[in-house]
Design an enzyme around this catalytic site. Structure first.
Site, PDB file in Angstrom:
ATOM      1  N   ASP A  79      75.884  -9.212  23.707  1.00  0.00           N
ATOM      2  CA  ASP A  79      77.026  -8.883  24.561  1.00  0.00           C
ATOM      3  C   ASP A  79      76.631  -8.690  26.023  1.00  0.00           C
ATOM      4  OD1 ASP A  79      78.565  -8.921  22.232  1.00  0.00           O
ATOM      5  OD2 ASP A  79      78.091  -6.817  21.822  1.00  0.00           O
ATOM      6  N   LYS A 119      76.662 -13.668  27.912  1.00  0.00           N
ATOM      7  CA  LYS A 119      76.147 -15.038  27.728  1.00  0.00           C
ATOM      8  C   LYS A 119      77.268 -16.071  27.866  1.00  0.00           C
ATOM      9  CE  LYS A 119      74.651 -13.848  23.618  1.00  0.00           C
ATOM     10  NZ  LYS A 119      74.862 -12.393  23.684  1.00  0.00           N
ATOM     11  N   GLY A 176      80.570 -13.033  19.635  1.00  0.00           N
ATOM     12  CA  GLY A 176      81.825 -12.947  20.385  1.00  0.00           C
ATOM     13  C   GLY A 176      81.495 -13.210  21.836  1.00  0.00           C
ATOM     14  N   HIS A 177      81.767 -14.427  22.294  1.00  0.00           N
ATOM     15  CA  HIS A 177      81.375 -14.838  23.643  1.00  0.00           C
ATOM     16  C   HIS A 177      82.618 -15.020  24.497  1.00  0.00           C
ATOM     17  CE1 HIS A 177      77.525 -16.646  21.654  1.00  0.00           C
ATOM     18  NE2 HIS A 177      77.474 -15.337  21.749  1.00  0.00           N
ATOM     19  N   GLN A 226      73.875 -13.491  19.916  1.00  0.00           N
ATOM     20  CA  GLN A 226      73.240 -12.173  19.741  1.00  0.00           C
ATOM     21  C   GLN A 226      72.216 -11.961  20.869  1.00  0.00           C
ATOM     22  OE1 GLN A 226      73.428 -14.180  16.496  1.00  0.00           O
ATOM     23  NE2 GLN A 226      75.473 -13.348  16.586  1.00  0.00           N
TER      24      GLN A 226
END
Ligand code: GDP
Ligand code: IMO
Ligand code: MG
Length: 428
Positions: free
Chosen positions: A15, A18, A42-43, A226
């Protein structure tokens, strides 16, 4: 004519921003590739105020005419894939073309059930706090050689054989060990056969596709999910995810050679967060942690959990830069620190009364490390409209320089807000 390959990794526990960095770099990139993980990521990408979160698809999706690839190292949840593609369609967003590796493993319904059952079995004391997206059990099957791969979905006979071979064992585990109901064959086979039909246009030999493209001069960006400290080998085991998040995963997870690599870019934030359980030496449980969480909107994209927040951990950052052989860093969310009188940075740990600057390879030892801080002057100004390094307040410039000196690589990108344009590019 040879192309160019860059690898982008999360520096710490994920988080870091990225998604935003990939999107920001996107104009020059030809092919974006996810190399590990699955829909546990979750990007976030924000363009002109519109926020989109990609869990499984690469963050270059908003570039029509380009190619986005899910490499062989990714674990693909077909329902999630189709949902994300459909969402972009519904939002009338033009998008990149997509390809999925025929060798990527499929997250099957029993993987998700097992993920949750195993968590419950571990109990409160032993829980990892997984996303429940079936990631660990799917990678476990891959290594145990009982997985279902994308290519199996495309062949009804092979799929039937694969499902019947594995389901017998899974049902024994589900019923006898975890007290769950068995999964009827048809409830597993039929949706999987339909996924095969829906996904067939996307499935390709992506190892050949990527290497051919490289040889034709294309610019390929390998996008890690990640973070380095979540890596199954090098992270804070067992509080990690089940894949190789470090740059090395970029090669096993795509079939490209390390010899192709030009740059490795680590993404970090001006402070540290962790969504997962496990040790985090710089965690601030009081006012500072809350300030960072509120101002930085630090809540998990997948789990909704509040992220644990604290000061930047330079010991961990240095470890990460070294493991990944980073040539540059992106420092995101610098604007979140505006308004703080003092900014602390963890420069070493106190381990049983002895100062150490080495990040331990064991979570048990890390849990005993106490942070040793240095303090820097903060700034008050809102920096979210700054578009050059020189326009930042002197204290913010000083903070960036300090990180650069201690991390051992130039900070080439600075994030001053969530939008694609709120980025200071120093020659990345
Ligand atoms: P990822 O998993 O590394 O892609 O990061 P996430 O998307 O989970 O979390 C990063 C969050 O910070 C997202 O909500 C982004 O929109 C936001 N973000 C990214 N860069 C910046 C920045 O420079 N400033 C601020 N304020 N927010 C940012
Ligand atoms: P991005 O790519 C932060 C965490 C989960 C859990 C642990 C193991 O957005 O940075 P898993 O479902 O992977 O077996 O869960 O890993 N985790 C993440 N934390 N960012 C992520 O991804 C994460 N993906 C998984 O919260 O503690
Ligand atoms: Mg995220």
């Amino acid at each position: 004519m040879k192309g160019k390959v860059d690898v982008l990794v999360g520096a710490l526990w994920g988080d870091e921003g990225k998604g935003k960095v990939v999107d920001t770099m996107g104009a020059d990139v030809d092919i974006f590739v996810r190399y590990q993980g699955g829909a546990n990521a979750g990007h976030t990408v924000t363009v002109d105020g519109q926020k989109i979160v990609f869990n499984l698809l690469p963050s270059g999706m908003l570039y029509p005419g380009k190619l986005c690839v899910l490499g062989n190292g990714v674990v693909v949840d077909p329902e999630e894939f189709l949902k994300e593609v459909d969402e972009l369609h519904r939002m009338r967003m033009d998008r990149a073309r997509l390809a999925i590796s025929s060798n990527a493993h499929v997250v099957m319904p029993y993987h998700k059930i097992l993920d949750c059952a195993q968590e419950a079995f571990r109990g409160k004391g032993g829980m990892i706090g997984t996303t429940g997206r079936g990631i660990g059990p799917c990678y476990a099957d891959k290594c145990a050689r009982s997985g279902v791969r994308m290519e199996d979905l495309l062949d009804e006979v092979r799929l039937r054989d694969a499902v019947s071979a594995v389901l017998e064992e899974k049902n024994l585990v589900l019923t006898k060990l975890y007290g769950k109901n068995p999964l009827p064959f048809d409830e597993v086979y039929e949706p999987a056969r339909d996924w095969g039909k829906a996904l067939a246009p996307y499935v390709e030999d992506t190892v050949a596709l990527l290497n051919d493209s490289f040889e034709k001069g294309k610019y390929i960006l390998l996008e890690g999910a990640q973070g380095t400290l979540m890596d199954v080998d090098h992270g804070t085991y067992p509080y990690v995810t089940s894949s190789s998040t470090v740059m090395g995963g970029g090669f096993t997870g795509t079939g490209m050679s390390p010899a192709c690599v030009d740059r490795v870019i680590a993404v970090t934030k001006g402070y540290t967060t962790r969504s997962s359980w496990g040790p985090m030496p710089t965690e601030e449980k009081g006012e500072v942690g809350e300030y960072l969480r509120d101002k930085g909107a630090e809540f998990g994209n997948v789990t909704g959990r509040p992220r644990r927040c604290g000061w930047l951990d330079i010991v961990a950052l240095r470890y990460s830069m070294r493991l990944n052989g980073c040539s540059a860093a992106a420092l995101m969310k610098l604007n979140v620190l505006s308004g703080m009188d003092e900014i602390k940075v963890c420069v070493a740990y106190d381990l049983d009364g002895v100062r150490t600057e080495r990040f331990p390879g064991s979570a048990h030892i890390l849990a005993k490390c106490r942070p040793i801080f240095e303090s820097l002057r903060g700034w008050d100004e809102d920096i979210s409209n700054c578009d050059t390094f020189e326009s930042l307040p002197a204290e913010a410039q000083n903070y960036v320089n300090y990180i650069e000196d201690h991390a051992g690589a130039p900070v080439k990108l600075i994030g001053v807000g969530p939008d694609r344009n709120q980025t200071i590019n120093r020659g990345l």
